[in-house]
Design a protein around this motif. Structure first.
Motif, PDB file in Angstrom:
ATOM      1  N   GLU A   1      -4.904  -1.695   4.440  1.00 34.89           N
ATOM      2  CA  GLU A   1      -3.831  -1.296   3.441  1.00 34.89           C
ATOM      3  C   GLU A   1      -3.091  -2.281   2.770  1.00 34.89           C
TER       4      GLU A   1
ATOM      5  N   TYR B   1      -4.728   7.086  -0.224  1.00 33.94           N
ATOM      6  CA  TYR B   1      -3.294   6.878   0.411  1.00 33.94           C
ATOM      7  C   TYR B   1      -3.030   7.248   2.073  1.00 33.94           C
ATOM      8  N   ASP B   2      -4.340   7.322   2.550  1.00 35.75           N
ATOM      9  CA  ASP B   2      -4.542   7.280   3.913  1.00 35.75           C
ATOM     10  C   ASP B   2      -6.116   6.647   4.214  1.00 35.75           C
TER      11      ASP B   2
ATOM     12  N   ASN C   1      -5.926   2.511   0.837  1.00 32.36           N
ATOM     13  CA  ASN C   1      -6.594   2.296   2.170  1.00 32.36           C
ATOM     14  C   ASN C   1      -8.299   2.143   1.844  1.00 32.36           C
TER      15      ASN C   1
ATOM     16  N   TRP D   1       2.106   6.698  -3.171  1.00 33.75           N
ATOM     17  CA  TRP D   1       1.402   7.364  -4.375  1.00 33.75           C
ATOM     18  C   TRP D   1       2.176   7.365  -5.451  1.00 33.75           C
TER      19      TRP D   1
ATOM     20  N   ARG E   1      -2.633  14.499  -4.416  1.00 32.04           N
ATOM     21  CA  ARG E   1      -2.793  12.915  -4.745  1.00 32.04           C
ATOM     22  C   ARG E   1      -4.305  12.667  -5.223  1.00 32.04           C
TER      23      ARG E   1
ATOM     24  N   ASP F   1      -8.062  10.994   3.693  1.00 30.00           N
ATOM     25  CA  ASP F   1      -7.464  11.849   3.249  1.00 30.00           C
ATOM     26  C   ASP F   1      -7.649  12.910   4.184  1.00 30.00           C
TER      27      ASP F   1
ATOM     28  N   ASP G   1       2.721   7.359   2.921  1.00 30.41           N
ATOM     29  CA  ASP G   1       1.458   7.518   1.886  1.00 30.41           C
ATOM     30  C   ASP G   1       2.315   8.283   0.622  1.00 30.41           C
ATOM     31  N   ASN G   2       3.151   8.925   0.672  1.00 35.85           N
ATOM     32  CA  ASN G   2       3.516   9.820  -0.443  1.00 35.85           C
ATOM     33  C   ASN G   2       4.380   9.161  -1.449  1.00 35.85           C
TER      34      ASN G   2
ATOM     35  N   GLY H   1      -0.041   0.827  -0.261  1.00 38.13           N
ATOM     36  CA  GLY H   1      -0.529   2.159  -0.173  1.00 38.13           C
ATOM     37  C   GLY H   1      -2.038   2.748  -0.073  1.00 38.13           C
TER      38      GLY H   1
ATOM     39  N   SER I   1       6.846   1.310  -0.363  1.00 40.11           N
ATOM     40  CA  SER I   1       6.543   1.716   1.197  1.00 40.11           C
ATOM     41  C   SER I   1       7.681   2.254   1.879  1.00 40.11           C
TER      42      SER I   1
ATOM     43  N   GLN J   1       4.921   6.195  10.256  1.00 43.97           N
ATOM     44  CA  GLN J   1       4.326   6.888   9.229  1.00 43.97           C
ATOM     45  C   GLN J   1       5.357   7.389   8.324  1.00 43.97           C
TER      46      GLN J   1
END
Length: 361
Positions: A210, A286-287, A215, A30, A122, A290, A26-27, A213, A36, A44
């Motif tokens: 997704e 990004y999740d 969602n 972002w 984020r 969040d 996710d980071n 990144g 990815s 993850q």
């Protein structure tokens, strides 16, 4: 250098860090606008890392992963590259780099955990992210709704899931969560993993999707023939609750105030304990979420963020993803072809997803 990288490098001093190691997907997505670094679909943690210092970025990757990452993953800023044999650990590589006090978004020896601050950092979408979000939401809704219109009695939940997944993958969308429930399984389980149950009269379809990144989440409900009066009333009531939640989610409001309004909405519409049966959702990006909003959630609603609320009553669920800006709410998971329930709140008109009624035979 991008605005995100500048922001991250500036904040290192506030976090009292000499460097920051990012390995979570996710980071990475972002910071790189969509990268990815993954191999295993549901992992993850990626297969490569970015080590950020106040003046540089270092891509750390095993030799067998590096060529594809350099050739195919987005990298919107200049970075140095360091590869290492696949049989050598990242811990050893990092120790040799000696960058000082390190923060990490995953459990890692001799580092400080910075994942929660990263989620906060984020928040706030740029224009490119908003455009990607709009395209993803429109396509994800179109996939679910197209599958819904083709439903017939006797189809299994797994067959419905397979059709959704197929259509997602063809568009470069990862179906990270597909929940399908037929008939009595809708009320029985809040997260109904698809099984062998065959559709008789009712089907609930939930998709968490997704791409690059970002969602989105949405739920659509289908009924073969007309529902019983109490079930019909339940989704109308749920639409009222969903509209109240959208009204409550205003820029600058404290999350605890928003949650209190959610509780009051259930109370006002005759289901005072209804909010207890399932989480109500929260901000997305990004999740999938969040974070899930509760009465203990700190902070306030920010502009230019996505919200994915999912109010639920027994046998019905309402879920869509929206974009919240200073100008108001914009639906993301919509493609203008689904029956809607209109709810009026003052000068605002909210259109909440209704049942799709199909012939019973």
């Amino acid at each position: 250098m991008t605005e995100k990288l500048e922001r991250l490098q500036r904040i290192l001093a506030d976090w009292r860090l000499d460097a920051l190691l990012l390995t979570r997907r996710d980071n990475i997505a972002w910071l790189t606008e969509g990268g990815s670094y993954y191999v295993v679909e549901r992992a993850q943690i990626g297969v490569a890392s970015l080590l950020i210092t106040p003046t540089s970025v270092l891509l750390l990757a095993p030799e067998n992963e590096l060529p594809r990452i350099l050739a195919e993953e987005p990298m919107p800023f200049t970075c140095e590259v360091q590869s290492y044999p696949w049989y050598q650990s990242l811990e050893t590589v990092l120790a040799n780099a000696s960058p000082g006090i390190i923060g990490s978004d995953m459990p890692f020896p001799s580092t400080q955990d910075i994942q929660q601050p990263m989620v906060q950092l984020r928040q706030g979408l740029n224009d490119a992210e908003k455009q990607r979000f709009r395209a993803l939401g429109r396509e994800a809704a179109g996939i679910v709704e197209q599958v819904a219109r083709q439903l017939r009695a006797g189809v299994t939940e797994r067959a419905v899931e397979a059709e959704i997944v197929k259509n997602c993958l063809e568009r470069g969308i990862r179906p990270v969560c597909t929940l399908i429930a037929a008939d009595e399984r809708i009320a029985a389980y809040k997260h109904p993993v698809p099984g062998a149950k065959r559709l008789e009269k009712q089907l609930m379809m939930t998709l968490g999707a997704e791409r690059a990144g970002l969602n989105v989440s949405l739920t659509r409900m289908v009924h073969l023939g007309q529902p019983a009066a109490d079930l019909r009333q339940r989704i109308l009531t749920l639409a009222e609750i969903h509209a109240d939640i959208l009204m409550a989610t205003a820029v600058g409001r404290r999350w605890q105030e928003v949650f209190a309004d959610i509780q009051q909405a259930y109370q006002r519409h005759g289901w005072p304990e209804g909010w207890r049966s399932h989480h109500q959702g929260g901000p997305a990006g990004y999740d999938c979420r969040d974070w899930i909003v509760t009465g203990e959630t700190s902070g306030a609603v920010m502009a230019d963020t996505a919200q994915a609320w999912n109010p639920t009553l027994s046998g019905v669920k309402s879920e869509d993803t929206t974009l919240l800006t200073d100008k108001g709410v914009e639906w993301l998971t919509r493609c203008d072809a689904w029956p809607l329930i209109e709810v009026v709140r003052g000068d605002k008109r909210w259109q909440i997803a209704d049942w799709l009624f199909l012939p019973s035979s």
